[in-house]
Design a protein around this motif. Structure first.
Motif, PDB file in Angstrom:
ATOM      1  N   ILE A  52      11.497  -2.721   1.745  1.00 15.02           N
ATOM      2  CA  ILE A  52      11.899  -1.412   1.237  1.00 15.02           C
ATOM      3  C   ILE A  52      10.684  -0.644   0.710  1.00 15.02           C
ATOM      4  CG2 ILE A  52      13.283  -0.169  -0.477  1.00 15.02           C
ATOM      5  CD1 ILE A  52      15.032  -1.427   1.625  1.00 15.02           C
ATOM      6  N   LEU A  53       9.965  -1.240  -0.230  1.00 17.67           N
ATOM      7  CA  LEU A  53       8.813  -0.585  -0.849  1.00 17.67           C
ATOM      8  C   LEU A  53       7.532  -1.089  -0.207  1.00 17.67           C
ATOM      9  CD1 LEU A  53       7.821   1.321  -3.146  1.00 17.67           C
ATOM     10  CD2 LEU A  53       7.567  -0.737  -4.531  1.00 17.67           C
ATOM     11  N   PRO A  54       6.829  -0.235   0.516  1.00 19.42           N
ATOM     12  CA  PRO A  54       5.587  -0.685   1.146  1.00 19.42           C
ATOM     13  C   PRO A  54       4.407  -0.766   0.175  1.00 19.42           C
ATOM     14  CG  PRO A  54       6.034   1.580   1.763  1.00 19.42           C
ATOM     15  CD  PRO A  54       7.200   1.110   0.934  1.00 19.42           C
ATOM     16  N   TRP A  55       4.547  -0.231  -1.063  1.00 23.98           N
ATOM     17  CA  TRP A  55       3.456  -0.298  -2.035  1.00 23.98           C
ATOM     18  C   TRP A  55       3.361  -1.723  -2.564  1.00 23.98           C
ATOM     19  CZ3 TRP A  55       3.563  -1.134  -7.477  1.00 23.98           C
ATOM     20  CH2 TRP A  55       2.329  -0.939  -8.102  1.00 23.98           C
ATOM     21  N   LYS A  56       2.182  -2.326  -2.432  1.00 18.68           N
ATOM     22  CA  LYS A  56       1.982  -3.718  -2.830  1.00 18.68           C
ATOM     23  C   LYS A  56       1.048  -3.884  -4.014  1.00 18.68           C
ATOM     24  CE  LYS A  56       4.651  -4.975   0.366  1.00 18.68           C
ATOM     25  NZ  LYS A  56       6.040  -4.833   0.015  1.00 18.68           N
ATOM     26  N   GLY A  57       0.393  -2.805  -4.424  1.00 19.29           N
ATOM     27  CA  GLY A  57      -0.549  -2.880  -5.528  1.00 19.29           C
ATOM     28  C   GLY A  57      -1.689  -1.913  -5.307  1.00 19.29           C
ATOM     29  N   LYS A  58      -2.824  -2.239  -5.887  1.00 12.76           N
ATOM     30  CA  LYS A  58      -3.981  -1.356  -5.787  1.00 12.76           C
ATOM     31  C   LYS A  58      -5.237  -2.180  -5.550  1.00 12.76           C
ATOM     32  CE  LYS A  58      -1.846   1.873  -9.039  1.00 12.76           C
ATOM     33  NZ  LYS A  58      -1.481   2.968  -8.200  1.00 12.76           N
ATOM     34  N   PHE A  59      -6.284  -1.493  -5.106  1.00 15.97           N
ATOM     35  CA  PHE A  59      -7.608  -2.086  -4.955  1.00 15.97           C
ATOM     36  C   PHE A  59      -8.557  -1.298  -5.844  1.00 15.97           C
ATOM     37  CE2 PHE A  59     -11.828  -2.284  -3.151  1.00 15.97           C
ATOM     38  CZ  PHE A  59     -12.003  -3.653  -3.017  1.00 15.97           C
ATOM     39  N   GLY A  70     -10.760   3.594  -6.373  1.00 16.58           N
ATOM     40  CA  GLY A  70      -9.839   2.660  -5.770  1.00 16.58           C
ATOM     41  C   GLY A  70      -8.858   3.339  -4.850  1.00 16.58           C
ATOM     42  N   LYS A  71      -7.936   2.529  -4.324  1.00 18.31           N
ATOM     43  CA  LYS A  71      -6.891   2.998  -3.414  1.00 18.31           C
ATOM     44  C   LYS A  71      -5.639   2.163  -3.630  1.00 18.31           C
ATOM     45  CE  LYS A  71      -9.855   4.558   0.344  1.00 18.31           C
ATOM     46  NZ  LYS A  71     -10.005   4.662   1.772  1.00 18.31           N
ATOM     47  N   ASN A  72      -4.515   2.700  -3.205  1.00 19.75           N
ATOM     48  CA  ASN A  72      -3.257   1.966  -3.228  1.00 19.75           C
ATOM     49  C   ASN A  72      -3.146   1.106  -1.979  1.00 19.75           C
ATOM     50  OD1 ASN A  72      -1.224   2.869  -5.489  1.00 19.75           O
ATOM     51  ND2 ASN A  72      -2.532   4.603  -4.982  1.00 19.75           N
ATOM     52  N   ARG A  73      -2.557  -0.083  -2.138  1.00 17.45           N
ATOM     53  CA  ARG A  73      -2.323  -1.003  -1.018  1.00 17.45           C
ATOM     54  C   ARG A  73      -0.920  -0.769  -0.474  1.00 17.45           C
ATOM     55  NH1 ARG A  73      -1.993  -6.110  -3.385  1.00 17.45           N
ATOM     56  NH2 ARG A  73      -1.580  -6.853  -1.307  1.00 17.45           N
ATOM     57  N   ILE A  74      -0.850  -0.445   0.793  1.00 13.90           N
ATOM     58  CA  ILE A  74       0.421  -0.208   1.471  1.00 13.90           C
ATOM     59  C   ILE A  74       0.549  -1.245   2.591  1.00 13.90           C
ATOM     60  CG2 ILE A  74       1.819   1.483   2.723  1.00 13.90           C
ATOM     61  CD1 ILE A  74       1.061   2.392  -0.135  1.00 13.90           C
ATOM     62  N   LEU A  79       1.442  -3.875   9.394  1.00 15.20           N
ATOM     63  CA  LEU A  79       0.608  -2.744   8.997  1.00 15.20           C
ATOM     64  C   LEU A  79       0.129  -2.930   7.555  1.00 15.20           C
ATOM     65  CD1 LEU A  79      -0.486   0.126   9.641  1.00 15.20           C
ATOM     66  CD2 LEU A  79       1.643   0.991   8.652  1.00 15.20           C
ATOM     67  N   LYS A  80      -1.198  -2.979   7.379  1.00 20.39           N
ATOM     68  CA  LYS A  80      -1.796  -3.121   6.051  1.00 20.39           C
ATOM     69  C   LYS A  80      -2.896  -2.086   5.929  1.00 20.39           C
ATOM     70  CE  LYS A  80      -0.758  -7.981   5.730  1.00 20.39           C
ATOM     71  NZ  LYS A  80      -1.119  -9.279   5.254  1.00 20.39           N
ATOM     72  N   ILE A  81      -2.675  -1.092   5.048  1.00 24.41           N
ATOM     73  CA  ILE A  81      -3.658  -0.021   4.879  1.00 24.41           C
ATOM     74  C   ILE A  81      -3.870   0.270   3.399  1.00 24.41           C
ATOM     75  CG2 ILE A  81      -3.245   1.087   7.107  1.00 24.41           C
ATOM     76  CD1 ILE A  81      -1.386   3.039   5.737  1.00 24.41           C
TER      77      ILE A  81
END
Length: 153
Positions: A52-59, A70-74, A79-81
């Motif tokens: 459901i939620l593709p947000w997995k955390g941050k870098f 940094g950036k958000n981990r999706i 697909l990992k971006i």
């Protein structure tokens, strides 16, 4: 962390301000509580399901002792971006007295709605951080949700 918004408010206000250098690399994230539908624990459970939620955390990438980026981990299936750049610094809080580790998304390249977000974070244990996502509306940041980030390494 099955806490109410009010319990999270207390944790956040009493949390420590992390340094820029201590949050480095991958973090794993989770939505904890928020306004409107996010106030419901069943909605939060569904939102945090991996499909459901593709947000997995941050870098996080500290640049100096005073700032980082940094950036958000999706992730969605294979697909990992990393999306939605932010800059980090230590600034005055939106609520309370102690400084916060803040993520500024008002950067060129981010969509206009992402540019309205300001995340503030506090350290609540050795590798665990509690954050608020706030959306700028009519010139003022308004609370939207709490999230947790845990250092992956």
């Amino acid at each position: 962390m099955g806490k109410t918004k009010y319990e999270l408010d207390e944790l956040f206000l009493n949390g420590e301000t992390p340094t820029i250098e201590e949050i480095k690399g991958l973090t794993n994230g989770r939505v904890l509580a928020g306004i409107l539908p996010l106030a419901n624990k069943y909605i939060r459970y569904i939102i945090n399901l991996p499909f459901i939620l593709p947000w997995k955390g941050k870098f996080f990438d500290p640049i100096t002792k005073d700032m980082g980026k940094g950036k958000n981990r999706i992730e969605y299936g294979l697909l990992k971006i990393k999306l939605f750049n932010f800059e980090t610094n230590i600034i005055d809080p939106l609520v309370g007295d102690n400084k916060v580790f803040s993520l500024n998304y008002d950067l060129s390249g981010n969509p206009w709605f992402i540019r309205q977000i300001r995340d503030d974070m506090k350290k609540i244990s050795k590798k665990l951080y509690l954050g608020t996502a706030n959306f700028k509306w009519r010139g003022e940041h308004k609370f939207v949700l709490y999230f947790a980030l845990e250092l992956a390494s």
